[in-house]
Design an enzyme around this catalytic site. Structure first.
Site, PDB file in Angstrom:
ATOM      1  CE  LYS B 187      -8.189  11.099 -12.611  1.00  0.00           C
ATOM      2  NZ  LYS B 187      -8.286   9.827 -13.366  1.00  0.00           N
ATOM      3  CB  SER B 240      -2.547   3.338  -4.792  1.00  0.00           C
ATOM      4  OG  SER B 240      -1.922   4.518  -5.224  1.00  0.00           O
ATOM      5  CB  THR B 241      -1.004   3.695   0.362  1.00  0.00           C
ATOM      6  OG1 THR B 241      -2.097   3.004   0.972  1.00  0.00           O
ATOM      7  CG2 THR B 241      -0.214   4.416   1.437  1.00  0.00           C
ATOM      8  N   GLY B 244      -2.138   8.586  -2.542  1.00  0.00           N
ATOM      9  CA  GLY B 244      -2.716   9.291  -1.395  1.00  0.00           C
ATOM     10  C   GLY B 244      -1.679  10.154  -0.690  1.00  0.00           C
ATOM     11  CD  GLU B 261     -11.465   3.546   1.024  1.00  0.00           C
ATOM     12  OE1 GLU B 261     -10.453   2.818   1.182  1.00  0.00           O
ATOM     13  OE2 GLU B 261     -12.356   3.323   0.199  1.00  0.00           O
ATOM     14  CB  CYS B 295      -9.233  -0.599  -0.603  1.00  0.00           C
ATOM     15  SG  CYS B 295     -10.915  -0.023  -0.436  1.00  0.00           S
ATOM     16  CD  GLU B 392      -4.195  -2.488  -1.339  1.00  0.00           C
ATOM     17  OE1 GLU B 392      -3.589  -1.471  -1.686  1.00  0.00           O
ATOM     18  OE2 GLU B 392      -5.406  -2.500  -1.057  1.00  0.00           O
TER      19      GLU B 392
END
Lengths: 317, 481
Positions: B187, B240-241, B244, B261, B295, B392
């Site tokens: 996706k 994004s964290t 994640g 990642e 990133c 970030e």
């Protein structure tokens, strides 16, 4: 233009030791990064109006050069005529910056360009090897200046430089600068191909500028490696940093191996994006070249007519 | 000749978009065919530099995700049974087609993503092809990859990728998955679906068996459905964290294998003996490459105090030469921000930096009237306590901090919840080795930044995720070892 080191830096030339410490204290050069930057600027796409401007600018920056043992007065006169009027079919073509000849041809060249803006540059100082006693080099310079040279292109003593005798090189440049007097500008040739490392090229650039060079120039055109985008980029960084530190502006002249308009335009991009637009005229930037001019003229004709002509539509020599 | 009063103005040199034929609408790519979503829903994808609608794309629902996973499951039996050399043929073919169509794909990616053509043409596309070539080479050598004799594929891989490098992230995900014998449902991000759909066409052109690669488009809901699907064996996510963490929670307790990642706040450390001019280039490349939407961007600059002023002068002068504008122009360095949403996020964080007392600087720079744009921005006088040094930003915003000793540099560089990348600039080789060993980051570049190569593993520490992509290490995530 001061003939001695600017005040802020005058003490670095007090001795061989202080000069060496200063030159070796300059920021290092990362070869991979330098070449990558030069290559990325080479991908700028210059078209239409920008290209037309760049071609005329490049023509006006050419030091039209003949440095052969077989040079004759006739050849030098032809060169001078071409410098004044590069394209007889199109009088809007700018004149080149200068003609560059051996010292014994200065008077002939001077006559050939009389009444125009074209300067006469002369490679004095035992060009191209520079292997002659200093008295001979200085006499060479004085003769050329007396014959009317507007610019002197001197070669440094690469042997002394590589041996680390920086003060000797410095003293020679200052002596030549003095011999140039107030009438001739001094271009200092490093022969970058023989200096072998980028760190050395940066040191030589600063050494030349400290000693009063009006121009720093890559090479004689007589060795295997001459001007490259990377070594010219490095010298542009040096003149930019030198002006920031001292207020003194020094010109840059890549020489040898620049043969096509495309190459020349890449160098102009380097100038524009490294030293800046203050260097974008022929008082501060030159191309040492002989065959480049014809390619510039053919490209110029192509822009004007929409068609390529060919080598028979520009003058030989 | 007469001196022009203005600078050397480069004439616009836009790449022609005629080379890309974008259809008005696209379906989902399931089992080798483009199909509409079961409930007929669609969404629009726009060009970030002009806000022009490029195409309508089908929005996958749960039923579509299920169809795609079933197709991949069915294809897995045959695909995994093929000899490695056979799978390699398809991958080599895909790599070559990508090379042949690279100009088309580069223009498409620039239109859909907003990044400069200079980057899609010179960085993204060559790397995309290189990844397929590299993993094609591994397909028949898996016995020798160090994971034992005859390592087995996992099954169906559900892969969700971000919008910053749409095609490159696709390559990082699909190439190793196929080489190891897995089939995939991928996706792409909802703002950049087009290059993945063109890739579907590349798969057809390469004659790839139906169902081996399935592309479903949609937003986070489609991604969530894919990851939660019980018949997915492996989940790979780049993004994004926050997302994640959500995925880790979803996958926890299942037998699915997971690699993440995620975000980063990379430190770019410049020592006083660094090659200054090249360091400036590296800093620029570290944070302004792809508008900082990377990133592993070097978004925290750590400068030794003794050269701070000199370096900042050089850096500011260099930033004034950056060219922002039409991403299709070959002379453009800085393109558009990917979406209005992302622009708002960058703007808010930059404003917060200013409010917290950091000093903000941008070069004089005209922003185009339409599209999403953010001028390259520097923050000086930043400390570890500033939000712009911690969060970030994912935009062209660089925070500059200083240090006095190597130990302090290491301590500050590691003082972050992230650990994806770092850079070291010094002419002293022993210092590179000493400092690199102490940095808690997945990638440490020395005297360079943002360099990628398919042979080199990439991944993070701490909140930057786990697992490695690229290199031999990248095979492990797709093998039962």
């Amino acid at each position: 233009m001061p003939t001695t080191a600017p005040h802020a830096l005058s003490d670095v030339t007090a001795s061989d030791g202080t000069l060496r410490r200063f030159l070796h204290g300059l920021p290092g050069v990362d070869a991979v990064g330098l070449e990558a930057r030069a290559a990325s600027l080479g991908t700028r796409s210059i078209k239409t109006t920008a290209k037309a401007y760049a071609i005329d600018l490049a023509i006006s920056m050419v030091d039209l050069t003949t440095l052969e043992g077989a040079d004759t007065p006739g050849k030098v006169r032809a060169l001078g005529a071409k410098a004044v009027r590069p394209d007889p079919t199109d009088r809007t073509t700018p004149a080149t910056a200068a003609v560059c000849v051996y010292p014994d041809m200065v008077a002939t060249a001077k006559e050939a360009v009389a009444g125009s803006t074209v300067k006469v540059a002369s490679v004095a100082t035992a060009f191209p090897a520079g292997r002659a006693p200093i008295a001979v080099k200085l006499a060479d310079v004085r003769e050329a200046v007396a014959a009317g040279a507007d610019e002197i292109d001197m070669v440094i003593d690469r042997g002394a430089f590589l041996a680390g005798h920086y003060l000797k090189v410095y003293d020679e440049i200052t002596a030549v600068k003095e011999a140039c007097g107030t009438s001739a500008r001094l271009k200092v040739i490093f022969e970058t191909g023989e200096l072998s490392t980028y760190d050395n090229i940066r040191r030589a650039s600063w050494l030349g500028m400290l000693a009063g060079a009006d121009f720093i120039k890559t090479s004689t055109g007589k060795v295997a490696v001459n001007a490259t985008p990377a070594n010219t980029l490095l010298m542009l960084e040096a003149v930019r940093d030198f002006r920031a530190q001292t207020g003194v502006q020094v010109g840059v002249k890549p020489a040898g191996g620049i043969r096509t308009s495309k190459d020349a335009i890449k160098f102009l991009v380097l100038v524009n994006e490294t030293a800046g637009e203050d260097w974008l005229d022929n008082h501060w930037f030159r191309f040492g070249a002989s065959s480049l001019l014809n390619d510039l003229l053919m490209q110029r004709q192509k822009l004007a007519t929409g068609r390529y002509s060919g080598p028979d539509y520009v003058t030989v020599d | 000749m007469e001196k022009r009063t203005s600078a050397f103005e480069y004439a616009p040199a836009p790449e022609s978009r005629a080379i890309v034929d974008i259809a008005p609408s696209y379906g989902l790519f399931i089992d080798g065919e483009f199909t509409e979503a079961a409930d007929g829903k669609v969404f629009k994808t726009v060009s970030p530099s002009t806000e022009e609608v490029l195409a309508e794309v089908a929005e996958a629902g749960e039923a579509d995700v299920d169809r795609a996973v079933k197709a991949a499951r069915k294809a897995f039996e045959k695909w995994s049974a093929l000899p490695g050399a056979e799978r390699a043929k398809y991958l080599f073919r895909i790599a070559r087609i990508i090379q042949e169509r690279s100009r088309e794909l580069a223009v498409l990616e620039t239109l859909d993503n907003g990044k400069p053509i200079r980057e899609t043409r010179d960085a993204d596309l060559p790397l995309v092809a290189a990844h397929f070539f590299y993993y094609a080479g591994w397909a028949d050598k898996l016995d020798h990859a160090g994971y034992g004799a005859d390592p087995r594929p996992l099954g169906v891989a559900g892969q969700v990728i971000p919008w910053n490098f749409p095609l490159l992230m696709l390559a990082w995900k699909i190439a190793p998955a196929l080489a190891t014998g897995n089939t995939v449902v991928l996706k792409p991000a909802e703002t950049t679906p087009l290059s993945a759909l063109f890739f579907a066409d590349v798969c057809r052109q390469a004659g790839l068996p139906k169902g081996v690669v399935n592309i479903i488009t949609g937003d986070g809901r489609a991604g969530a459905a894919l990851i939660a699907h019980p018949d997915v064996n492996k989940v790979a996510f780049t993004g994004s964290t926050a997302v994640g963490k959500e995925i880790a929670r979803t996958v926890a307790g299942t037998r699915k294998k997971l690699t993440l990642e995620l975000g980063g706040k990379g430190a770019n450390i410049v020592f006083d003996d660094a090659p200054i001019d090249q360091a400036v280039e590296g800093i620029v490349n570290g944070i302004f490459f792809n508008q900082g939407q990377v990133c592993c961007a070097g978004s925290r600059l750590l400068v030794q105090e003794s050269i701070h002023d000199e370096l900042l002068d050089s850096l500011k002068r260099r930033l004034t030469t950056l060219r922002l504008g039409d991403p299709l122009d070959k002379n453009t360095d800085i393109g558009a921000i990917n979406s209005a949403e992302q622009l708002a996020r960058i703007t808010a964080l930059a404003d917060l930096g200013e409010a917290e007392g950091a000093e903000r600087w941008s070069p004089a720079c005209d922003l185009p009237e339409s599209g999403y744009w953010f001028a390259p921005t520097l923050f000086t006088n930043v400390t570890q306590a500033h939000t712009v040094a911690r969060d970030e930003i994912f935009g062209p915003v660089l925070s500059v901090l200083t240090f006095r000793t190597p130990d302090e540099a290491v301590a500050k560089a590691n003082n972050t919840p992230y650990g994806l990348s770092a850079g070291i600039w010094t002419e002293k080789g022993s210092r590179i080795l000493a400092v690199a060993n102490k940095l808690r980051a997945g990638v440490v570049w020395s005297n360079t930044f943002n360099k990628f190569d398919p042979t080199s593993p990439f991944g993070g520490y701490k909140e930057s995720g786990f697992g490695r992509e690229g290199g031999r290490h990248g095979l492990e995530a797709y093998l039962d070892v």
